[in-house]
Design a protein around this motif. Structure first.
Motif, short mmCIF file in Angstrom:
data_model
loop_
_atom_site.label_atom_id
_atom_site.label_comp_id
_atom_site.label_asym_id
_atom_site.label_seq_id
_atom_site.Cartn_x
_atom_site.Cartn_y
_atom_site.Cartn_z
N PRO A 1 2.76 4.98 16.27
CA PRO A 1 1.50 4.88 16.51
C PRO A 1 0.23 6.64 15.47
O PRO A 1 -0.83 5.97 15.18
CB PRO A 1 0.85 4.79 17.74
CG PRO A 1 2.48 5.33 18.90
CD PRO A 1 3.04 5.48 17.60
N LEU A 2 1.37 7.42 15.31
CA LEU A 2 0.84 8.86 14.71
C LEU A 2 -0.05 8.29 13.60
O LEU A 2 -0.08 8.92 12.45
CB LEU A 2 1.51 9.35 15.03
CG LEU A 2 1.36 10.43 17.07
CD1 LEU A 2 2.12 11.41 16.41
CD2 LEU A 2 0.18 10.57 17.03
N LEU A 3 1.38 7.78 12.86
CA LEU A 3 1.61 7.48 11.27
C LEU A 3 1.03 6.12 10.73
O LEU A 3 0.63 5.40 11.33
CB LEU A 3 2.99 6.68 10.80
CG LEU A 3 3.85 7.94 11.48
CD1 LEU A 3 5.34 7.85 11.11
CD2 LEU A 3 3.73 9.56 10.41
N LEU A 4 0.46 6.26 9.85
CA LEU A 4 -1.01 5.13 9.81
C LEU A 4 -0.25 4.83 8.79
O LEU A 4 -0.59 3.33 7.97
CB LEU A 4 -2.14 6.15 8.74
CG LEU A 4 -2.75 6.88 9.93
CD1 LEU A 4 -4.08 7.46 8.24
CD2 LEU A 4 -3.70 6.24 10.31
N GLY A 5 0.64 4.65 7.50
CA GLY A 5 1.31 4.26 6.38
C GLY A 5 2.33 5.59 5.89
O GLY A 5 2.13 6.39 5.70
N THR A 6 2.41 5.05 4.31
CA THR A 6 3.18 5.62 3.43
C THR A 6 2.04 5.67 1.77
O THR A 6 0.94 4.24 1.78
CB THR A 6 4.48 5.37 2.54
OG1 THR A 6 4.42 4.15 2.75
CG2 THR A 6 5.36 4.97 4.11
N LEU A 7 1.98 6.64 1.10
CA LEU A 7 1.58 6.66 -0.23
C LEU A 7 2.34 7.14 -1.06
O LEU A 7 3.80 8.09 -0.92
CB LEU A 7 -0.20 6.92 -0.06
CG LEU A 7 0.03 8.72 0.06
CD1 LEU A 7 0.13 9.21 -0.63
CD2 LEU A 7 -1.18 9.06 0.94
N ASN A 8 2.18 6.66 -2.53
CA ASN A 8 2.62 6.86 -3.50
C ASN A 8 2.03 8.29 -3.63
O ASN A 8 0.82 8.23 -4.64
CB ASN A 8 2.85 6.13 -4.98
CG ASN A 8 3.99 6.23 -5.67
OD1 ASN A 8 3.79 7.60 -6.09
ND2 ASN A 8 4.49 5.69 -6.34
N LEU A 9 2.85 9.85 -4.43
CA LEU A 9 2.77 10.91 -4.43
C LEU A 9 3.13 10.78 -5.52
O LEU A 9 3.98 11.77 -5.37
CB LEU A 9 2.39 12.00 -3.11
CG LEU A 9 1.73 13.53 -4.13
CD1 LEU A 9 0.12 12.80 -3.76
CD2 LEU A 9 2.09 14.70 -2.98
N ASP B 1 -6.42 1.71 1.22
CA ASP B 1 -6.32 0.57 0.52
C ASP B 1 -4.75 1.01 -0.84
O ASP B 1 -3.73 0.04 -0.75
CB ASP B 1 -6.54 -1.28 0.08
CG ASP B 1 -6.96 -0.06 -1.26
OD1 ASP B 1 -7.06 0.99 -1.59
OD2 ASP B 1 -7.82 -1.25 -2.00
N ARG B 2 -4.49 2.11 -0.67
CA ARG B 2 -3.48 3.10 -1.30
C ARG B 2 -2.46 3.47 0.47
O ARG B 2 -1.21 3.76 -0.81
CB ARG B 2 -3.93 4.01 -2.23
CG ARG B 2 -5.21 3.77 -3.02
CD ARG B 2 -4.60 2.67 -3.76
NE ARG B 2 -3.70 3.58 -4.63
CZ ARG B 2 -2.88 3.28 -5.91
NH1 ARG B 2 -3.84 2.68 -6.33
NH2 ARG B 2 -2.01 3.50 -6.81
N ILE B 3 -2.59 3.09 1.00
CA ILE B 3 -2.23 3.54 2.17
C ILE B 3 -1.77 2.54 2.98
O ILE B 3 -2.10 1.70 3.53
CB ILE B 3 -2.98 4.15 3.04
CG1 ILE B 3 -3.25 5.91 2.28
CG2 ILE B 3 -1.85 4.45 4.41
CD1 ILE B 3 -4.16 6.74 3.57
N THR B 4 -0.13 2.34 2.34
CA THR B 4 0.77 1.10 2.67
C THR B 4 1.40 1.00 4.37
O THR B 4 1.93 1.95 5.13
CB THR B 4 1.53 0.53 2.28
OG1 THR B 4 1.64 0.66 0.87
CG2 THR B 4 3.03 -0.11 2.40
N PRO B 5 0.55 0.24 5.11
CA PRO B 5 1.45 1.02 6.37
C PRO B 5 2.32 -0.01 6.42
O PRO B 5 2.76 -0.99 6.47
CB PRO B 5 -0.13 -0.28 7.56
CG PRO B 5 -1.31 -1.32 6.31
CD PRO B 5 0.02 -0.70 5.08
N ILE B 6 3.20 0.44 7.95
CA ILE B 6 3.93 0.35 8.20
C ILE B 6 4.69 0.06 9.55
O ILE B 6 4.65 0.45 10.60
CB ILE B 6 5.33 1.67 7.26
CG1 ILE B 6 5.15 2.05 6.46
CG2 ILE B 6 6.75 1.09 7.83
CD1 ILE B 6 5.62 0.99 5.17
N PRO B 7 5.02 -1.47 9.84
CA PRO B 7 5.32 -1.74 10.91
C PRO B 7 6.66 -1.15 11.90
O PRO B 7 6.98 -0.22 11.17
CB PRO B 7 5.45 -2.71 11.20
CG PRO B 7 6.61 -3.65 9.89
CD PRO B 7 5.64 -2.01 8.52
#
Length: 178
Positions: free
Chosen positions: A66-74, A56-62
């Motif tokens: 399709p290789l990308l799950l989303g973004t996260l804050n590092l 739930d910390r990985i934000t999906p981006i529309p």
């Protein structure tokens, strides 16, 4: 303790007992698995961080690849997270039905990318691998070939190999534009 003369000269009760330190052979690598069960490695020098990330910390981006799950804050920096197995042409999807996913943050110059993997090899996560025993890759799928630097034979009878990935080739791949 520092004011003790025995400390500075190495003299004292334990002076005759020196601990032998083994010099590791090869280079340090991180070993991990993708969804298909294939074991891969990355050189430690190209890894910024390894973390277990809650899904739930990985934000999906529309409307992205399709290789990308989303973004996260590092640590205040937003980075993309990709399914490494899918990127390499793996037919099995990453198991996302769990609380956390291992993410390997790789870096080159100022570019960082998170690679989601199935599991980190618990018994030998960080391993010194002898570079002189690495061979050219054999029977590598075309979708993966340009990202493999070489491989080590783990078990010849079972044809198990450990493939070394080129993190710079992964970061600079044109596949991210799909």
């Amino acid at each position: 303790m520092v004011g003790n003369p025995d400390f500075l000269t190495g003299q004292g009760a334990d002076a005759s007992e020196f601990q032998e330190l083994e010099t590791p052979e090869g280079e340090l690598h991180l070993r991990f698995f993708v969804a298909s069960g294939a074991e891969l490695a990355l050189p430690a020098t190209g890894i910024k961080e390894v973390l277990s990330q809650a899904l739930d910390r990985i934000t999906p981006i529309p409307n992205v690849s399709p290789l990308l799950l989303g973004t996260l804050n590092l640590r205040g920096r937003v980075i993309w997270v990709a399914d490494l197995g899918q990127f390499l042409g793996d037919t099995m999807q990453l198991n996302t039905d769990r609380t956390e996913i291992p993410v390997i943050a790789i870096e080159d110059q100022d570019t960082i990318l998170g690679l989601a993997v199935e599991a980190i090899n618990n018994s030998t996560a960080m391993d010194w691998l002898p570079t002189d025993e690495m061979r050219m890759p054999v029977q590598v799928p075309d979708s993966m070939a340009q990202y493999i630097k070489g491989e080590w034979v783990l078990d010849e009878s079972e044809e198990r190999v450990l493939r070394l990935l080129d993190q710079i080739a992964i970061l600079r791949s044109a596949r991210w534009a799909l």
